[in-house]
Scaffold this motif. Sequence first.
Motif, short mmCIF file in Angstrom:
data_model
loop_
_atom_site.label_atom_id
_atom_site.label_comp_id
_atom_site.label_asym_id
_atom_site.label_seq_id
_atom_site.Cartn_x
_atom_site.Cartn_y
_atom_site.Cartn_z
N VAL A 182 0.82 -1.21 0.00
CA VAL A 182 0.00 0.00 0.00
C VAL A 182 0.86 1.26 0.00
CG1 VAL A 182 -1.93 -1.12 1.15
CG2 VAL A 182 -0.16 -0.05 2.53
N GLU A 183 2.12 1.15 0.36
CA GLU A 183 3.01 2.30 0.35
C GLU A 183 3.63 2.48 -1.03
OE1 GLU A 183 5.90 1.67 3.44
OE2 GLU A 183 4.79 2.95 4.81
N GLY A 184 3.86 3.73 -1.38
CA GLY A 184 4.58 4.00 -2.62
C GLY A 184 6.05 3.68 -2.45
N ILE A 185 6.63 3.03 -3.45
CA ILE A 185 8.06 2.69 -3.42
C ILE A 185 8.70 3.26 -4.68
CG2 ILE A 185 9.75 0.82 -3.36
CD1 ILE A 185 7.67 -0.94 -2.04
N PHE A 186 9.89 3.82 -4.54
CA PHE A 186 10.50 4.48 -5.69
C PHE A 186 12.02 4.42 -5.64
CE2 PHE A 186 10.33 7.68 -2.39
CZ PHE A 186 11.58 8.27 -2.45
N GLN A 187 12.60 4.67 -6.80
CA GLN A 187 14.02 4.99 -6.96
C GLN A 187 14.08 6.24 -7.83
OE1 GLN A 187 15.96 1.59 -8.72
NE2 GLN A 187 16.45 0.68 -6.74
N THR A 188 14.85 7.23 -7.40
CA THR A 188 15.00 8.46 -8.18
C THR A 188 16.47 8.75 -8.39
OG1 THR A 188 14.93 9.85 -6.19
CG2 THR A 188 12.84 9.45 -7.32
N SER A 189 16.75 9.41 -9.49
CA SER A 189 18.13 9.78 -9.80
C SER A 189 18.49 11.06 -9.06
CB SER A 189 18.28 10.01 -11.31
OG SER A 189 17.57 11.18 -11.70
N PHE A 234 15.70 18.55 0.75
CA PHE A 234 15.81 17.09 0.79
C PHE A 234 17.23 16.65 0.45
CE2 PHE A 234 15.91 13.29 -1.90
CZ PHE A 234 15.40 12.33 -1.02
N ILE A 235 17.80 17.20 -0.61
CA ILE A 235 19.15 16.81 -1.04
C ILE A 235 20.18 17.19 0.02
CG2 ILE A 235 20.96 17.31 -2.73
CD1 ILE A 235 18.77 17.53 -4.85
N LYS A 236 20.00 18.35 0.65
CA LYS A 236 20.94 18.77 1.70
C LYS A 236 20.92 17.78 2.87
CE LYS A 236 22.02 22.57 4.84
NZ LYS A 236 21.61 23.92 5.33
N LEU A 237 19.73 17.34 3.27
CA LEU A 237 19.62 16.37 4.36
C LEU A 237 20.24 15.03 3.97
CD1 LEU A 237 15.98 17.08 5.58
CD2 LEU A 237 18.10 17.55 6.82
N MET A 238 20.06 14.64 2.72
CA MET A 238 20.62 13.37 2.26
C MET A 238 22.14 13.43 2.22
SD MET A 238 18.09 11.36 1.92
CE MET A 238 18.96 9.99 1.19
N ASN A 264 10.37 8.38 3.46
CA ASN A 264 11.50 7.76 4.16
C ASN A 264 12.46 7.27 3.08
OD1 ASN A 264 10.62 7.70 7.10
ND2 ASN A 264 8.86 6.76 6.09
N VAL A 265 13.64 7.84 3.04
CA VAL A 265 14.53 7.64 1.89
C VAL A 265 15.95 7.38 2.37
CG1 VAL A 265 15.22 8.57 -0.36
CG2 VAL A 265 13.10 9.38 0.73
N ARG A 266 16.68 6.59 1.59
CA ARG A 266 18.12 6.40 1.84
C ARG A 266 18.89 6.60 0.54
NH1 ARG A 266 20.94 1.44 0.98
NH2 ARG A 266 19.76 -0.01 -0.32
N ALA A 267 20.13 6.98 0.67
CA ALA A 267 21.01 7.14 -0.49
C ALA A 267 21.70 5.81 -0.78
CB ALA A 267 22.05 8.23 -0.22
N VAL A 268 21.79 5.46 -2.04
CA VAL A 268 22.48 4.23 -2.47
C VAL A 268 23.77 4.65 -3.17
CG1 VAL A 268 22.35 2.15 -3.88
CG2 VAL A 268 20.29 3.01 -2.73
N ARG A 269 24.89 4.13 -2.67
CA ARG A 269 26.20 4.51 -3.20
C ARG A 269 26.98 3.27 -3.64
NH1 ARG A 269 27.24 9.80 -1.92
NH2 ARG A 269 25.84 10.73 -0.34
N ASN A 274 30.35 6.92 -4.40
CA ASN A 274 29.64 7.78 -5.35
C ASN A 274 28.13 7.51 -5.28
OD1 ASN A 274 32.09 8.87 -6.51
ND2 ASN A 274 32.37 6.87 -7.47
N LEU A 275 27.35 8.57 -5.29
CA LEU A 275 25.90 8.45 -5.21
C LEU A 275 25.34 7.85 -6.51
CD1 LEU A 275 23.23 9.02 -3.73
CD2 LEU A 275 23.25 11.30 -4.78
N LEU A 276 24.58 6.78 -6.37
CA LEU A 276 23.94 6.15 -7.53
C LEU A 276 22.50 6.63 -7.68
CD1 LEU A 276 25.24 2.48 -7.07
CD2 LEU A 276 26.17 4.29 -8.54
N HIS A 277 21.73 6.52 -6.62
CA HIS A 277 20.34 6.95 -6.65
C HIS A 277 19.78 7.01 -5.24
CE1 HIS A 277 20.17 2.48 -7.09
NE2 HIS A 277 19.26 2.61 -6.14
N TYR A 278 18.57 7.51 -5.13
CA TYR A 278 17.83 7.48 -3.87
C TYR A 278 16.72 6.44 -3.98
CZ TYR A 278 19.89 12.17 -3.46
OH TYR A 278 20.76 13.24 -3.42
N GLU A 279 16.44 5.77 -2.88
CA GLU A 279 15.31 4.84 -2.88
C GLU A 279 14.59 4.93 -1.55
OE1 GLU A 279 17.09 1.06 -3.68
OE2 GLU A 279 17.53 0.63 -1.57
#
Length: 336
Positions: A182-189, A234-238, A264-269, A274-279
């Motif tokens: 029921v929750e939205g799930i995403f990956q963003t660049s 958001f990007i500054k917090l990440m 609720n997001v985490r950075a994937v490196r 190196n930052l790949l994406h957020y999910e």
Amino acid sequence: FPTELWTLHSPGPSARVVFNTGSHRLQSASALRHAVRGMSDTIDVLLIDSLQASDPSALLKPTARELYRIQPAPNIEAALPLLRDTPFDVAVIDLGAAGKNGQFSNLHAQHPTLPIVLISNAPVEDAKFSAAQFGAEDLLVRSELTPMLLTRAIRYAMDRKRMEKAVASAEEKFRSLFENTVEGIFQTSPKGGYIAANTALARIYGYESAAELKAKLTNIAQELYVERGRRDEFIKLMEENDVVTNFESRIYRKDGTVIWISENVRAVRDNAGNLLHYEGTVEDITVKKLAEERLKNSETLYHSLVENLPQNIFRKDLDRKSTRLNSSHVSESRMP
């Protein structure tokens, strides 16, 4: 099954079991498997080979681990009906008996999980590449065949298919969870586009599908958030934490209406950092926010009424100490 007589010796010096696969065959493959269980595994082999003079089945001798039950066929066309009737564990196919590539395609289309070992009459430079071209797990040269080599190839082919099936099953379970939560799930660049999104996120944002969301919502900073600079926050917090929890924002849905979301997001490196994406996940908290707003308005109205009533109104705790006085009460208490 072929009309052959197999004499299978058990580990004991004198015991043996005889199976006649002709007129006195067992009633089913499962009955035969049950009879030999405890000695070794029975492997049903479909042998598609046009060269009967150099039959590879002669190399498939019973071992401590396997017993082979072989069904011959001169070509794939003749083998297809057999595959409909018998759940073979593996197919050993002579390239010369394979016929046209279309027959291989038919075999794969009808039996995609069948392990295949190919046999070539001529040497090949890259056996793995050639096997992959035909959708097989291994390719062997007939002149180099040995019992150990063929047995090992069959084991490898069966193990690889089992692994592929297990991976496919795990992927299907993940896909089901991804699509049905029921929750939205995403990956963003990092640039602000959607790499992946599930159906729930599309529904929250008002799109017909995840594909439509990814195609039309291409700039999160400008097209999603109501407040300008929210994406920058958001990007500054990440960058500072690599994780953001309960990041609440107002966003635009596809139709232009505004809702509240919590992310609720985490950075994937990568290994180099190196930052790949957020999910992460998205929850629609509009109802919660509206309830909080109504409660706030109600409290404001209550305090306004209490403060402006001409009567003296006060509140005391259990020790009879005053904790609140309205304006009228305060004014009267100050009078001489």
